[in-house]
Design a protein around this motif. Structure first.
Motif, PDB file in Angstrom:
ATOM      1  N   LEU A   1      -3.374   9.273   7.474  1.00 29.53           N
ATOM      2  CA  LEU A   1      -2.412   8.984   8.529  1.00 29.53           C
ATOM      3  C   LEU A   1      -1.805  10.300   9.027  1.00 29.53           C
ATOM      4  CD1 LEU A   1      -0.941   6.499   9.893  1.00 29.53           C
ATOM      5  CD2 LEU A   1       0.860   6.847   8.177  1.00 29.53           C
TER       6      LEU A   1
ATOM      7  N   ARG B   1       5.732   5.095   2.399  1.00 28.24           N
ATOM      8  CA  ARG B   1       5.233   6.465   2.587  1.00 28.24           C
ATOM      9  C   ARG B   1       6.041   7.469   1.771  1.00 28.24           C
ATOM     10  NH1 ARG B   1       6.521   4.625   7.929  1.00 28.24           N
ATOM     11  NH2 ARG B   1       8.238   6.108   7.799  1.00 28.24           N
TER      12      ARG B   1
ATOM     13  N   SER C   1      -8.167   6.747   3.871  1.00 29.09           N
ATOM     14  CA  SER C   1      -7.580   6.841   5.202  1.00 29.09           C
ATOM     15  C   SER C   1      -6.559   7.972   5.221  1.00 29.09           C
ATOM     16  CB  SER C   1      -6.881   5.531   5.565  1.00 29.09           C
ATOM     17  OG  SER C   1      -7.815   4.479   5.615  1.00 29.09           O
TER      18      SER C   1
ATOM     19  N   THR D   1       0.844  -1.197   0.000  1.00 30.96           N
ATOM     20  CA  THR D   1       0.000   0.000   0.000  1.00 30.96           C
ATOM     21  C   THR D   1       0.879   1.247   0.000  1.00 30.96           C
ATOM     22  OG1 THR D   1      -1.678  -1.217   1.227  1.00 30.96           O
ATOM     23  CG2 THR D   1      -1.837   1.195   1.253  1.00 30.96           C
TER      24      THR D   1
ATOM     25  N   VAL E   1       1.171   5.054   0.768  1.00 32.59           N
ATOM     26  CA  VAL E   1       0.609   6.239   1.421  1.00 32.59           C
ATOM     27  C   VAL E   1       1.125   7.457   0.655  1.00 32.59           C
ATOM     28  CG1 VAL E   1       0.471   7.567   3.564  1.00 32.59           C
ATOM     29  CG2 VAL E   1       0.719   5.076   3.663  1.00 32.59           C
TER      30      VAL E   1
ATOM     31  N   TRP F   1      -4.589   5.988   0.766  1.00 31.11           N
ATOM     32  CA  TRP F   1      -4.047   6.534   2.007  1.00 31.11           C
ATOM     33  C   TRP F   1      -3.349   7.850   1.725  1.00 31.11           C
ATOM     34  CZ3 TRP F   1      -3.757   4.810   7.146  1.00 31.11           C
ATOM     35  CH2 TRP F   1      -4.336   3.559   7.402  1.00 31.11           C
TER      36      TRP F   1
END
Ligand SMILES: *Cc1c(COP(=O)(O)O)cnc(C)c1O
Length: 353
Positions: free
Chosen positions: A84, A235, A82, A24, A26, A52
């Protein structure tokens, strides 16, 4: 200032391709999307498949959530995507974290207690990601007693669910760095503690743009994810906007990502004046520039107040702009709101270009 939405999503896709399936990504849009404008960037990234987003703090997360909820292009699914919250969680922010469906990074029992209280109030659970300090000494619980206290607090809390275990590396752009080796060791111990505490996060994540580019961290992360029965997250921030730090160390590691990135931002300003000067004339503050020959100058309505750095002045950083496909060097000092550039070689330049 322009942000090329298609280029942004293309950079996002490049990261997805490099990390390949099951990881995933982000999309880090903290610090107002690195100055590109978070509101501008979030919508195309979402349309490009981002599930994300990473933001600095709860205030930024609230702004993004409000923007996405307002935007008609975004499906009206509550709390999707989402978000973060990566850089700090104050107990006073807990209520907003709940109200706007944010996912805070936490590392103290106090964070968890504050979120549990807010969640009890709200009547629904909150997902958190637990950060482990592996050598930055900024955020994160240290491996051992501190991390165990966090897991204890999670057990006591009724409404706080640990969805992620993460850390941040101090030298991701240095291949084979001893500090990365040490950080991996600490994170492995943290993963062991997580298993022992009976905590089963859905995601483990380590890795900014450089870590994706350098590739060996992701291979290691996949093993950690397997051990925990979790899936990997990365990320990237910088990469989305088209940049990667130069990799240092073992250059045999082929940088997988950088070749596919292109800058997203363009910055345009019109020519608002043209002027011919004689040899001997001075230009700008401090008369720091003296013309050695006759010159043609163009005036631009942009200066250091706009972020066109004073260091771009001639004799300092020797900055330049593109005008009609040609470099026009900065002449003299960049002023607060004005900059003069040399267009002697470009007789065709007109006011309004
Ligand atoms: C800023 C940040 C990132 C993104 O880093 P880049 O080098 O811009 O890719 C990733 N993780 C954390 C925790 C950050 O604070």
């Amino acid at each position: 200032m322009g942000v090329a939405a298609a280029q942004l999503t293309s950079n996002f896709r490049a990261v997805q391709d490099v990390v390949s399936g099951g990881v995933t990504v982000v999309a880090v849009i903290k610090a107002d999307a690195y100055g590109h404008g978070a509101a501008l960037c979030a919508a195309p990234l979402l349309a490009g498949g981002a599930e994300w987003f990473g933001v600095t703090d709860v205030a930024e997360g609230v702004d993004i959530r409000r923007n996405l909820r307002k935007s008609s292009k975004v499906p009206e699914v509550e709390n999707s995507p989402s978000i973060l919250v990566m850089c700090g969680m104050e107990p006073a922010d807990a209520a907003d974290a709940l109200r706007y469906g944010l996912t805070p990074v936490v590392w103290t029992p106090e964070h968890i207690a504050a979120l549990d209280a807010a969640a009890t109030e709200a009547g629904h659970e909150v997902r958190v990601h637990v950060e482990v300090d592996t050598g930055m000494a900024r955020q994160g619980a240290t491996v051992g007693a501190e991390l165990d206290e966090v897991f204890e607090a999670l057990k006591t809390a009724r409404w706080v669910r640990c969805e992620g275990l993460m850390t941040h590396l101090c030298s991701a752009e240095v291949a084979g760095a001893p500090s990365t080796e040490a950080a991996r060791g600490r994170f492995e111990r943290a993963a062991g503690q997580t298993l022992a505490a009976g905590v089963r996060p859905r995601f483990v994540h380590v890795g900014n743009s450089s870590a994706v580019d350098e590739a060996s961290t992701l291979q290691w992360l996949r093993r950690q994810a397997d051990l925990l029965g979790a899936s990997c997250m990365v990320r990237p921030g910088l990469a989305l906007y088209g940049y990667c730090l130069p990799l240092q160390g073992d250059t045999s590691v082929f940088p997988a990502l950088r070749a596919r990135l292109r800058p997203v931002m363009t910055w345009e300003a019109p020519v608002i004046g043209l002027r011919d000067i004689d040899a001997g004339a001075t230009v700008g503050y401090g008369a720091s520039f003296i013309a050695l020959r006759p010159m043609r100058l163009a005036l631009l309505p942009v200066g250091y107040a706009d972020g066109f750095r004073r260091e771009a002045s001639s004799g300092m950083g020797d900055g330049w702009v593109m005008l009609r496909g040609r470099r026009a060097p900065v002449v003299g000092r960049v002023s607060m709101n004005l900059t003069v550039v040399d267009v002697t070689a470009g007789a065709e330049v007109r006011v309004g270009d």
